[in-house]
Scaffold this motif. Structure first.
Motif, PDB file in Angstrom:
ATOM      1  N   ALA A   1      -2.858  52.200 -17.084  1.00  0.00           N
ATOM      2  CA  ALA A   1      -2.822  51.142 -15.897  1.00  0.00           C
ATOM      3  C   ALA A   1      -4.007  50.130 -15.650  1.00  0.00           C
ATOM      4  N   LYS A   2      -5.282  50.090 -15.691  1.00  0.00           N
ATOM      5  CA  LYS A   2      -5.792  49.420 -15.352  1.00  0.00           C
ATOM      6  C   LYS A   2      -5.831  47.745 -16.870  1.00  0.00           C
ATOM      7  N   VAL A   3      -4.908  48.310 -17.594  1.00  0.00           N
ATOM      8  CA  VAL A   3      -5.658  47.015 -18.578  1.00  0.00           C
ATOM      9  C   VAL A   3      -4.072  45.778 -18.330  1.00  0.00           C
ATOM     10  N   VAL A   4      -2.731  46.577 -17.842  1.00  0.00           N
ATOM     11  CA  VAL A   4      -1.068  45.836 -17.454  1.00  0.00           C
ATOM     12  C   VAL A   4      -1.337  45.724 -16.988  1.00  0.00           C
ATOM     13  N   CYS A   5      -1.604  45.694 -15.748  1.00  0.00           N
ATOM     14  CA  CYS A   5      -2.287  45.403 -14.114  1.00  0.00           C
ATOM     15  C   CYS A   5      -2.206  44.028 -14.057  1.00  0.00           C
ATOM     16  N   VAL A   6      -3.595  43.462 -14.631  1.00  0.00           N
ATOM     17  CA  VAL A   6      -3.836  42.550 -14.753  1.00  0.00           C
ATOM     18  C   VAL A   6      -3.083  41.792 -15.448  1.00  0.00           C
ATOM     19  N   GLN A   7      -3.421  41.963 -16.699  1.00  0.00           N
ATOM     20  CA  GLN A   7      -1.946  41.309 -17.686  1.00  0.00           C
ATOM     21  C   GLN A   7      -1.471  40.248 -17.163  1.00  0.00           C
ATOM     22  N   MET A   8      -0.760  41.525 -16.191  1.00  0.00           N
ATOM     23  CA  MET A   8       0.635  40.934 -15.862  1.00  0.00           C
ATOM     24  C   MET A   8       0.346  39.805 -15.002  1.00  0.00           C
ATOM     25  N   ILE A   9      -0.709  40.417 -13.790  1.00  0.00           N
ATOM     26  CA  ILE A   9      -0.688  38.838 -12.819  1.00  0.00           C
ATOM     27  C   ILE A   9      -1.338  37.922 -13.878  1.00  0.00           C
ATOM     28  N   ASN A  10      -1.663  37.766 -14.696  1.00  0.00           N
ATOM     29  CA  ASN A  10      -3.032  36.417 -14.973  1.00  0.00           C
ATOM     30  C   ASN A  10      -2.194  36.093 -16.485  1.00  0.00           C
ATOM     31  N   TYR A  11      -1.563  36.704 -16.772  1.00  0.00           N
ATOM     32  CA  TYR A  11       0.682  35.886 -16.970  1.00  0.00           C
ATOM     33  C   TYR A  11       0.958  34.592 -16.791  1.00  0.00           C
ATOM     34  N   LEU A  12       1.128  35.347 -15.153  1.00  0.00           N
ATOM     35  CA  LEU A  12       1.721  34.721 -14.149  1.00  0.00           C
ATOM     36  C   LEU A  12       1.869  33.409 -13.886  1.00  0.00           C
ATOM     37  N   GLY A  13       0.130  33.395 -14.195  1.00  0.00           N
ATOM     38  CA  GLY A  13      -0.802  32.593 -14.066  1.00  0.00           C
ATOM     39  C   GLY A  13      -1.324  32.407 -12.446  1.00  0.00           C
ATOM     40  N   TYR A  14      -2.195  33.891 -12.274  1.00  0.00           N
ATOM     41  CA  TYR A  14      -2.568  33.844 -11.305  1.00  0.00           C
ATOM     42  C   TYR A  14      -4.705  33.780 -11.440  1.00  0.00           C
ATOM     43  N   ASP A  15      -5.073  33.686 -11.095  1.00  0.00           N
ATOM     44  CA  ASP A  15      -6.319  33.863 -11.287  1.00  0.00           C
ATOM     45  C   ASP A  15      -6.665  35.120 -10.520  1.00  0.00           C
ATOM     46  N   VAL A  16      -7.395  36.749 -10.894  1.00  0.00           N
ATOM     47  CA  VAL A  16      -7.831  37.806 -10.555  1.00  0.00           C
ATOM     48  C   VAL A  16      -8.344  38.165 -10.534  1.00  0.00           C
ATOM     49  N   LEU A  17      -9.145  38.876  -9.387  1.00  0.00           N
ATOM     50  CA  LEU A  17     -10.476  39.514  -9.010  1.00  0.00           C
ATOM     51  C   LEU A  17      -9.730  41.366  -9.070  1.00  0.00           C
ATOM     52  N   PHE A  18     -10.241  41.850 -10.073  1.00  0.00           N
ATOM     53  CA  PHE A  18     -10.042  43.104 -10.317  1.00  0.00           C
ATOM     54  C   PHE A  18     -11.394  44.410  -9.931  1.00  0.00           C
ATOM     55  N   GLN A  19     -10.427  45.273  -8.943  1.00  0.00           N
ATOM     56  CA  GLN A  19     -11.662  45.957  -8.601  1.00  0.00           C
ATOM     57  C   GLN A  19     -11.170  47.702  -8.419  1.00  0.00           C
ATOM     58  N   ASP A  20     -12.140  48.743  -9.152  1.00  0.00           N
ATOM     59  CA  ASP A  20     -11.846  49.986  -9.017  1.00  0.00           C
ATOM     60  C   ASP A  20     -11.718  50.131  -7.490  1.00  0.00           C
ATOM     61  N   VAL A  21     -10.996  51.060  -7.789  1.00  0.00           N
ATOM     62  CA  VAL A  21     -11.140  51.897  -5.947  1.00  0.00           C
ATOM     63  C   VAL A  21     -12.464  52.596  -4.823  1.00  0.00           C
ATOM     64  N   ASP A  22     -13.360  52.526  -6.321  1.00  0.00           N
ATOM     65  CA  ASP A  22     -14.900  53.496  -5.573  1.00  0.00           C
ATOM     66  C   ASP A  22     -15.758  51.650  -5.326  1.00  0.00           C
ATOM     67  N   VAL A  23     -14.954  50.988  -4.440  1.00  0.00           N
ATOM     68  CA  VAL A  23     -15.653  49.897  -4.278  1.00  0.00           C
ATOM     69  C   VAL A  23     -15.939  49.623  -2.504  1.00  0.00           C
ATOM     70  N   VAL A  24     -17.069  49.108  -1.961  1.00  0.00           N
ATOM     71  CA  VAL A  24     -16.343  48.893  -0.695  1.00  0.00           C
ATOM     72  C   VAL A  24     -17.590  47.213  -0.535  1.00  0.00           C
ATOM     73  N   TRP A  25     -16.628  46.528   0.374  1.00  0.00           N
ATOM     74  CA  TRP A  25     -17.713  44.798   0.533  1.00  0.00           C
ATOM     75  C   TRP A  25     -18.195  44.926   1.530  1.00  0.00           C
ATOM     76  N   TYR A  26     -18.724  44.591   1.541  1.00  0.00           N
ATOM     77  CA  TYR A  26     -20.246  43.303   2.365  1.00  0.00           C
ATOM     78  C   TYR A  26     -19.891  42.249   2.911  1.00  0.00           C
ATOM     79  N   LYS A  27     -19.398  41.176   2.074  1.00  0.00           N
ATOM     80  CA  LYS A  27     -18.665  39.995   2.334  1.00  0.00           C
ATOM     81  C   LYS A  27     -17.474  40.340   0.742  1.00  0.00           C
ATOM     82  N   ASN A  28     -16.678  39.082   1.575  1.00  0.00           N
ATOM     83  CA  ASN A  28     -15.177  38.945   0.273  1.00  0.00           C
ATOM     84  C   ASN A  28     -16.291  37.592  -0.549  1.00  0.00           C
ATOM     85  N   PRO A  29     -15.306  39.268  -1.979  1.00  0.00           N
ATOM     86  CA  PRO A  29     -16.421  38.434  -2.827  1.00  0.00           C
ATOM     87  C   PRO A  29     -15.875  37.205  -2.953  1.00  0.00           C
TER      88      PRO A  29
END
Length: 537
Positions: free
Chosen positions: A382-410
């Motif tokens: 699932a991690k492979v295909v979701c990024v591949q499809m969005i990238n293939y559509l021409g979008y830049d991608v920030l992928f992250q696992d769910v065990d991430v927390v933000w202090y600032k918007n990366p």
């Protein structure tokens, strides 16, 4: 068949001299014979005694002439001239030999490298490591310089690549008795039109050597180790044995005999093909449906992608609640749930989702019990295909696992054109585990940013095709790095690892490292404010 001749420069000079000598001998003999007969004819015509004092012939020659022995006189003259030529050639040969023996001397100093390596070694310089890796940032994680790895050795393949100043040329070519000379990075590389960089270490602490061979260019390292030969005819294996000869091994072969890289077996390949067939058969339809969703969430042509099943849903909730508590915008997060329950939960949290039941419907709903188990490996697809499809559509991608927390918007970091790291195609958090398995990048596949271009699109397609490696290694990360290294070398894809020594993107390595306890305390106190924290270990 290719015939290889080892011909030294001195041999070429001797061959050239021999050719010249034959010509000189022929020329000399011809002049002697012609001159003699002309002189004899001249004497016959003007033999009245008036020119006796100016005659070029000796009394002995005159006697022989009177007796008609002209041929014998010619023979003696030829032998005399040939003896002179032989003496001259011997002197030239001795001079060449002496030059060959002292060709590399400069006063009392010798060149570092002999003429036998001049096609690929013409000088050597030391450069401070920190300055070198900052100027030539290939994106790899860099070990902090210390007394043992604080400098870089630069070898000059071409004499034309040597520094411009004669003093600097002398430093890199001649041994002054105080070790290899050191130059600043700009001076050392000022005439390098191209440069191949090798990163090397000795992770097994073996008695390792490094050979540089002047040969057909290669961008891969061949690894040799003293191990037993495989009696069944397969590749060599087993533990390091000093009594064995050096044999070619995989770069993942440890001295204790373990093998980091194992090719997928037939069963695994067929399993991957079946998953791939399902994905490709419905690709165009799925992509069309995804495009309509992606257009709504993209910000500055970027989409934040996450994937999750019900077993990981608590971590997804933690991420969203933490971000909202800090006032951080998550409107361009697109979640790819692998079950209906997670889809409903994510949408209830205010997130946009795309549920691809055809590809994800058979994936497990439960959480992984440990690293590399069935649920863990299944979610890697699932991690492979979701990024591949969005990238293939021409979008830049920030992928992250769910065990991430933000202090600032990366995204502020990746979208900043003034950022000194702005010019790369892909950015990965440093996993921290700088092991052979994850070399050379140690890229963490749970937090990364990818710009959409031709190079990254093909990289993600290649990773999709390498799904059997993910299943075999039980690691999305290991397979990703293997493909990443080849694409960086072959296509020039620019990859940057966000170093573990940076404060901006800490993770599990920092949390578990004794050396980083004060760093973690500084985050807790608010003295250091990173962009994210990824609990990856």
């Amino acid at each position: 068949m290719v015939q290889i001749s080892r011909i030294s420069s001195s041999s070429r000079r001797r061959n050239l001299s021999s050719t010249c000598s034959l010509f000189q001998i022929f020329q000399t003999v011809s002049l002697i014979v012609v001159s003699f007969y002309v002189g004899t004819l001249y004497s016959d015509i003007f033999d009245d005694g008036h020119c006796a004092s100016n005659s070029s012939t000796s009394q002995e020659e005159q006697t022989f002439h009177n007796q008609g022995n002209i041929d014998e006189i010619v023979q003696r003259r030829v032998e005399s001239e040939l003896a002179k030529l032989h003496t001259n050639e011997q002197n030239k040969h001795d001079s060449v030999t002496n030059n060959d023996n002292t060709w590399n001397k400069h006063g009392d100093q010798l060149l570092y490298f002999p003429k036998e390596t001049s096609s690929f070694l013409n000088g050597i310089a030391r450069i401070e490591k920190d300055a070198f890796v900052k100027k030539f940032d290939y994106g790899l994680p860099i070990e902090e310089p210390n007394q043992k790895i604080g400098e870089v050795l630069l070898l000059y393949n071409s004499a034309h690549a040597l520094p411009t100043r004669e003093e600097d040329q002398h430093v890199v070519q001649y041994n002054a008795g105080s070790g290899f000379g050191i130059l600043d990075v700009d001076t050392a590389t000022e005439n390098c039109d191209t440069m191949n960089v090798i990163n090397t270490n000795n992770p097994g602490h073996t008695r390792q050597c490094l050979a540089i061979v002047g040969n057909y260019e290669s961008y891969h390292i061949q690894r040799w180790m003293r191990v037993p030969e495989n009696s069944s005819g397969g590749r060599s294996g087993g533990k390091l044995d000093k009594e064995q000869p050096l044999r070619a091994v995989s770069r993942g072969h440890d001295s204790n005999g373990s093998q980091q890289f194992v090719p997928p077996d037939k069963k695994t390949i067929m399993k991957h093909w079946e998953m791939l067939r399902t994905y490709l058969d419905g690709f165009e339809e799925t992509l069309a449906n995804l495009k309509a969703v992606a257009e709504k969430v993209a910000v500055k042509n970027t989409i934040i992608v996450m994937t999750c099943n019900m077993g990981q849903s608590e971590l997804l909730m933690n991420f969203v609640c933490n971000a909202k508590a800090k006032g951080l915008d998550v409107s361009n997060v697109l979640v790819f749930p692998t079950d209906q329950e997670t889809k409903d939960l994510a949408e209830g949290l205010g997130l946009t989702t795309f549920y691809d039941e055809k590809n994800f419907g058979k994936l497990p709903k439960g959480e992984a019990k440990h690293y590399g188990d069935r649920a863990f490996v299944a979610m890697m697809f699932a991690k492979v295909v979701c990024v591949q499809m969005i990238n293939y559509l021409g979008y830049d991608v920030l992928f992250q696992d769910v065990d991430v927390v933000w202090y600032k918007n990366p995204l502020d970091f990746f979208h900043d054109p003034e950022n000194e790291l702005h010019g790369f195609d892909m950015y990965f958090q440093d996993d921290g585990a700088h092991s052979v398995r994850y070399s050379p990048y140690s890229a963490n596949s749970g937090f990364y940013y990818i710009r959409s271009n031709a190079e990254t699109k093909y990289f993600l397609v290649s990773l999709l095709y390498a799904g059997d490696m993910i299943i075999t290694s039980k690691s999305h990360q290991q397979a990703l790095i293997q493909v990443l290294a080849e694409h960086a070398s072959q296509f020039g894809t620019r990859v940057k690892i966000l170093s573990r020594d940076m404060n901006e993107f800490p993770g599990g390595w920092h949390y578990n490292s004794k050396a980083k306890k004060d760093f973690m305390k500084s985050i807790a106190k608010g003295d250091i404010v990173p962009y994210i924290f990824h609990m990856s270990w």
